[in-house]
Scaffold this motif. Structure first.
Motif, mmCIF file in Angstrom:
data_model
loop_
_atom_site.group_PDB
_atom_site.id
_atom_site.type_symbol
_atom_site.label_atom_id
_atom_site.label_comp_id
_atom_site.label_asym_id
_atom_site.label_seq_id
_atom_site.Cartn_x
_atom_site.Cartn_y
_atom_site.Cartn_z
ATOM 1 N N GLY A 88 21.459 21.468 50.034
ATOM 2 C CA GLY A 88 20.933 22.934 50.718
ATOM 3 C C GLY A 88 21.107 23.133 51.894
ATOM 4 O O GLY A 88 20.633 24.141 52.602
ATOM 5 N N ARG A 92 16.868 21.182 54.863
ATOM 6 C CA ARG A 92 16.274 22.044 53.808
ATOM 7 C C ARG A 92 15.056 21.060 53.038
ATOM 8 O O ARG A 92 14.053 21.951 52.587
ATOM 9 C CB ARG A 92 17.233 22.285 52.789
ATOM 10 N N GLU A 128 21.423 23.696 44.177
ATOM 11 C CA GLU A 128 22.299 23.338 45.430
ATOM 12 C C GLU A 128 23.239 22.328 45.030
ATOM 13 O O GLU A 128 24.458 22.492 45.447
ATOM 14 C CB GLU A 128 21.349 22.940 46.296
#
Length: 301
Positions: A88, A92, A128
């Protein structure tokens, strides 16, 4: 071999990739195979083992995550790995921290940081990785077992995210905006061979070292850290690359004591670190050696 063969390694923190799979990755890079590492957190809560860098710890000035970003870049470069992703994007998901259970394995701490990976929405985090899987279309995925090897919450979450993402990536009707569906042929979980661990521990004790793996008896209970040999499907021989692996590990300077058990004691003859073991979680076992183990994670593909 060619980049038509690609392995995806999903790990929780910087240094996990080198400890678990450094020899495998260095060998595959040398053979011309594609290697991608996805790291789920920057390891912001890790213990700093180097006195002159203690100020980076989360208990003091902080900044450990940014520092470890440089460490993993250097380590992967040494292994020859050129494709590294942060799940991500960097930052993140935050390192969740951990505590030690009375039984000797890791557990979640009482206080977990904001944005901790341990508390991440599973679908959000898996999405992701779905994007990465559909982009790269690897034949092999490597991550931890359901206990994360030793109970660390981020390792357990990395296992959950990797396994769920692999399933979602293959689903023909799931979020096609992420790319064409892709079914990963083989999934492996990192493992430590029980017999190899007992042998190494026996050598350590015979050398007079009672501090390394203190309290562990080579003939006693090993706990969840090792995998019974009958469950292991593959052993990748990376002995030709073990010095590359160990030199890369030293580049994770905040996390590795250069005088510690990785580099000193009876087990540091490197045989222990040069052969890396795996449990097959999905797919068919390919050709095996005399010991009944695959010697290549791409075997049968």
């Amino acid at each position: 071999m060619s980049l038509d063969q690609r392995a995806l390694f999903v790990h929780a923190h910087p240094d996990d990739e080198t400890i678990n799979n450094g020899a495998t990755m260095a060998r595959y890079v040398a053979e011309g195979r594609g290697v991608t590492v996805v790291t789920c957190t920057a390891g912001e809560m890790g213990e700093v083992l180097v006195p002159d860098l203690l100020h980076l710890s989360h208990e003091r000035d902080g900044g450990l995550g940014a520092h470890r970003r440089g460490e993993i870049a250097d380590a992967l470069a040494h292994l020859g790995v050129t494709d590294h992703r942060w799940l991500g994007g960097f930052g993140r998901f935050h390192d969740s921290g951990m505590a030690w259970h009375a039984d000797g394995h890791a557990v979640a701490a009482e206080v977990v940081p904001d944005n901790a990976f341990w508390h991440a929405d599973l679908t959000e985090a898996a999405d992701e990785l779905v994007k990465v899987i559909r982009e790269l279309r690897p034949q092999v995925l490597v991550t931890y077992n359901e206990f994360g090897g030793y109970g660390h919450p981020d390792h357990i979450q990395a296992h959950r995210v990797a396994m769920y993402a692999a399933s979602l990536a293959a689903a023909p009707a799931y979020k096609l905006a992420f790319g064409e569906p892709h079914d990963i042929a083989k999934i492996y979980w990192c493992a430590i061979s029980e017999s190899r661990m007992r042998q190494s521990l026996r050598q350590i004790r015979e050398s007079g070292d009672t501090e390394t793996f203190e309290g562990m008896d080579p003939d006693g209970e090993m706990g969840p850290f090792v995998t019974p040999d009958e469950q292991i499907a593959a052993c990748v021989d990376g002995t030709d690359f073990v010095h590359t692996k160990m030199d890369a590990l030293k580049l994770h300077r905040t996390q590795v004591d250069p005088e510690g058990f990785f580099f000193s004691g009876a087990e540091s003859g490197h045989a222990f670190w040069g052969e890396e073991f795996y449990v097959l979680a999905k797919g068919r076992r390919g050709q095996v050696g005399e010991d009944g183990l695959e010697t290549d994670l791409f075997a049968g593909l």
